[in-house]
Each structure stands twice: as structure tokens, then as C-alpha cells.
Design a protein around this motif. Structure first.
Motif, PDB file in Angstrom:
ATOM      1  N   LEU A  11       0.812  -1.221   0.000  1.00 15.78           N
ATOM      2  CA  LEU A  11       0.000   0.000   0.000  1.00 15.78           C
ATOM      3  C   LEU A  11       0.841   1.264   0.000  1.00 15.78           C
ATOM      4  O   LEU A  11       0.310   2.365  -0.199  1.00 15.78           O
ATOM      5  N   LEU A  12       2.150   1.125   0.227  1.00 12.75           N
ATOM      6  CA  LEU A  12       2.996   2.321   0.345  1.00 12.75           C
ATOM      7  C   LEU A  12       3.033   3.115  -0.961  1.00 12.75           C
ATOM      8  O   LEU A  12       2.851   4.347  -0.972  1.00 12.75           O
ATOM      9  N   THR A  13       3.247   2.457  -2.137  1.00 10.10           N
ATOM     10  CA  THR A  13       3.355   3.160  -3.428  1.00 10.10           C
ATOM     11  C   THR A  13       2.038   3.819  -3.838  1.00 10.10           C
ATOM     12  O   THR A  13       2.018   5.015  -4.187  1.00 10.10           O
ATOM     13  N   PRO A  14       0.924   3.112  -3.789  1.00  8.00           N
ATOM     14  CA  PRO A  14      -0.347   3.789  -4.138  1.00  8.00           C
ATOM     15  C   PRO A  14      -0.669   4.956  -3.212  1.00  8.00           C
ATOM     16  O   PRO A  14      -1.167   5.990  -3.677  1.00  8.00           O
ATOM     17  N   LEU A  15      -0.368   4.810  -1.966  1.00 10.04           N
ATOM     18  CA  LEU A  15      -0.651   5.899  -1.022  1.00 10.04           C
ATOM     19  C   LEU A  15       0.230   7.110  -1.317  1.00 10.04           C
ATOM     20  O   LEU A  15      -0.211   8.262  -1.186  1.00 10.04           O
ATOM     21  N   ASN A  16       1.478   6.842  -1.713  1.00  9.56           N
ATOM     22  CA  ASN A  16       2.368   7.961  -2.091  1.00  9.56           C
ATOM     23  C   ASN A  16       1.838   8.690  -3.327  1.00  9.56           C
ATOM     24  O   ASN A  16       1.893   9.931  -3.414  1.00  9.56           O
ATOM     25  N   ARG A  17       1.317   7.936  -4.305  1.00 15.41           N
ATOM     26  CA  ARG A  17       0.770   8.561  -5.504  1.00 15.41           C
ATOM     27  C   ARG A  17      -0.442   9.414  -5.180  1.00 15.41           C
ATOM     28  O   ARG A  17      -0.611  10.531  -5.676  1.00 15.41           O
ATOM     29  N   VAL A  18      -1.313   8.861  -4.319  1.00 13.04           N
ATOM     30  CA  VAL A  18      -2.503   9.606  -3.905  1.00 13.04           C
ATOM     31  C   VAL A  18      -2.107  10.873  -3.180  1.00 13.04           C
ATOM     32  O   VAL A  18      -2.687  11.955  -3.399  1.00 13.04           O
ATOM     33  N   ARG A  19      -1.081  10.753  -2.315  1.00 13.30           N
ATOM     34  CA  ARG A  19      -0.630  11.934  -1.576  1.00 13.30           C
ATOM     35  C   ARG A  19      -0.080  12.997  -2.525  1.00 13.30           C
ATOM     36  O   ARG A  19      -0.363  14.194  -2.366  1.00 13.30           O
ATOM     37  N   LYS A  20       0.693  12.549  -3.527  1.00 12.08           N
ATOM     38  CA  LYS A  20       1.267  13.526  -4.478  1.00 12.08           C
ATOM     39  C   LYS A  20       0.181  14.202  -5.296  1.00 12.08           C
ATOM     40  O   LYS A  20       0.229  15.409  -5.566  1.00 12.08           O
ATOM     41  N   ARG A  21      -0.848  13.418  -5.712  1.00  9.36           N
ATOM     42  CA  ARG A  21      -1.930  14.014  -6.483  1.00  9.36           C
ATOM     43  C   ARG A  21      -2.725  15.018  -5.654  1.00  9.36           C
ATOM     44  O   ARG A  21      -3.148  16.083  -6.155  1.00  9.36           O
ATOM     45  N   LEU A  22      -2.917  14.679  -4.399  1.00  7.11           N
ATOM     46  CA  LEU A  22      -3.623  15.603  -3.515  1.00  7.11           C
ATOM     47  C   LEU A  22      -2.832  16.887  -3.328  1.00  7.11           C
ATOM     48  O   LEU A  22      -3.416  17.997  -3.320  1.00  7.11           O
ATOM     49  N   GLU A  23      -1.519  16.729  -3.180  1.00  6.29           N
ATOM     50  CA  GLU A  23      -0.685  17.932  -3.031  1.00  6.29           C
ATOM     51  C   GLU A  23      -0.700  18.769  -4.300  1.00  6.29           C
ATOM     52  O   GLU A  23      -0.733  20.006  -4.262  1.00  6.29           O
ATOM     53  N   ALA A  24      -0.682  18.097  -5.486  1.00 16.95           N
ATOM     54  CA  ALA A  24      -0.702  18.833  -6.774  1.00 16.95           C
ATOM     55  C   ALA A  24      -2.036  19.553  -6.935  1.00 16.95           C
ATOM     56  O   ALA A  24      -2.087  20.698  -7.419  1.00 16.95           O
TER      57      ALA A  24
END
Length: 275
Positions: A254-267
Motif C-alpha cells: 500500500l505504500l506506493t499507491p498511497l504515495n501517488r494519492v498523496r502527491k496528487r492531492l498535493e498537486a
């Protein structure tokens, strides 16, 4: 040192309050009372009873002699004693005059080595049919100074009594052994229970599932129980490790998908701020 003393006192209290100790104490009390009753039976119904019966038989002989003596016919008295001597189950007689001269009897002299087993009752050994026999005797002195000793053979009774006493000692010894064995068994049981309890308490307090119950024997039920509990702890530890591995794998995937979600939220947040 204070902690060690406290633990020692707690262990002592646990042992005294344990059911094993109470059972051992109960067995000790019951067997002790049995030993006391056995000793009383041995003395009162054994030794005292056969002395009483022997004395009664001798007194009966003396009373019969006294009846003849009251008639004043000494010759009849001597003939009666002689008749008694010719019987197979005769008692032992020694009738002597006031000057010490033997008048009639089947022993020549009163032995010097005698034992007083009761007031007025003597015990000594005589030769009878070529064998030494133990007898119990009483001496009656007449008004004219003559005296009559009447004794009965108690050799068989003495041997039976000695055998009974030996058996009684062996039974008492067996009782003592049973008490000691029950005591050591109670100590063993309490020690094993304390080991199991201490290990369980340590696991509860520290969460260390790698801890195992120490086992130094395999013949008793408590050791079998300890082996089963150790197997149970090993199984629980394996299951906990399995749960941790699954949790770690889930977290890793779950670490990689969560990182992607976090980056999209930040963007998305940055674009919203630019507007």
C-alpha cells in the motif's frame, strides 16, 4: 534483598495455602492418629491383656491350692500338685518348706535372674523338654512359712507378641514413609504449579511469547501439561509472527499507491492555490 525476601515469603504462603499442602497435612494427621491407635492397641490389648489372662490363670491355681491348704491335709496337697505335674498342659510348681527344703515341684530352684513384669508377677526362663521356655510366675507364702511358686508357660505368647510388635513397627514405618512421600509430592506439585504460573505471569507482563515453561522431567502429569502449554505458546507465537508478516506485506504493497494519492492531492492543492 527486600524483594527476594518478599518473594520467598510469598512462595511460602502459596505453599501453605495450597491444596497439596493441606492434603499432605491431612494425611499426616490421619496416619499419625492411626499410629497412636496402633501403639495403644499393641500395649493395652497385647501386652497388658496376655499378662492379665496369665495372672488370672495362676490366681485360679493358687485359689484351688488354698482350698486344699485350708483343709489342713498337707499330704493331699502334695498329691494334688503331683497330679498336676503329670498332666501334659501342667503349670510349673515349686513348693518348699519354711526352711527352704523342696517338697514337690518340677524345678529344683527358683532362678535368680527374674524380671518383674507386674506387681507380684515374675518372668524368668526354665528348661522344659530340653528347651528354654519363658514363664510367668507368682509366689504365695503360707502362714507356716512355706511357699508355693506357680508359673505358666508364656513362651509362645511372648513370641506372638514380639511378632505383632515387629509388624506394628513395620506398619508405623510404612506410615511414616507414606507421610514423607505425600509431603515431597506436595512440594513437587506446588513447585511445578509455581513454575507454570510464573511463566504465564511473565508473558502477561512483558508480552514475550518466546518464553517457555522449564521442564526437567517427563513422567508426571504436570510436565505433560507444561509440554502442551509450551506447544500452545509456540503455536500462538507462530500465529502472531504470521499476522505481523501479513501486516508488513500489506503496508509494503500500500505504500506506493498511497504515495501517488498523496502527491496528487498535493498537486491538486497547489493548483487550487494558484487560482
Amino acid at each position: 534483598y527486600v524483594v527476594q525476601d518478599t518473594l520467598s515469603k510469598n512462595k511460602l504462603r502459596r505453599y501453605i495455602s495450597s491444596s497439596s499442602f493441606k492434603m499432605a497435612a491431612l494425611f499426616t494427621m490421619l496416619l499419625g492418629m492411626s499410629a497412636i491407635l496402633l501403639g495403644y492397641f499393641l500395649y493395652d490389648f497385647g501386652h497388658t491383656n496376655f499378662i492379665r489372662e496369665t495372672e488370672a490363670a495362676i490366681d485360679n491355681e493358687i485359689e484351688h491350692i488354698l482350698v486344699l491348704a485350708d483343709e489342713g491335709d498337707q499330704q493331699r496337697l502334695l498329691e494334688h500338685i503331683q497330679e498336676r505335674l503329670e498332666q501334659s498342659d501342667y503349670p510349673i510348681y515349686f513348693y518348699r518348706a519354711a526352711d527352704g527344703k523342696k517338697l514337690v515341684g518340677n524345678i529344683d530352684i527358683i532362678p535368680t535372674q527374674v524380671t518383674r513384669i507386674k506387681e507380684g508377677v515374675l518372668q524368668f526362663t526354665v528348661q522344659k523338654n530340653g528347651k528354654e521356655r519363658v514363664v510367668a510366675a507368682k509366689i504365695h507364702t503360707f502362714l507356716d512359712g512355706s511357699s508355693l511358686l506357680i508359673a505358666r508357660d508364656i513362651d509362645d505368647i511372648i513370641k506372638t507378641y514380639e511378632l505383632l510388635r515387629l509388624f506394628s513397627v513395620l506398619i508405623i514405618l510404612f506410615m511414616v514413609i507414606v507421610v514423607l512421600v505425600s509431603f515431597f509430592i506436595s512440594v513437587f506439585v506446588v513447585k511445578r504449579i509455581n513454575i507454570i504460573t510464573g511463566t504465564a505471569r511473565h508473558i502477561m507482563d512483558t508480552g514475550d511469547l518466546s518464553r517457555r515453561i522449564s521442564i526437567d522431567t517427563n513422567w508426571d502429569d504436570l510436565s505433560n501439561l507444561a509440554q502442551t502449554l509450551n506447544a500452545l505458546l509456540e503455536r500462538i507465537e507462530a500465529l502472531i509472527h504470521g499476522i505481523r508478516d501479513v501486516s508488513d506485506s500489506i503496508a509494503h504493497y500500500l505504500l506506493t499507491p498511497l504515495n501517488r494519492v498523496r502527491k496528487r492531492l498535493e498537486a491538486a492543492k497547489d493548483k487550487q492555490l494558484e487560482k
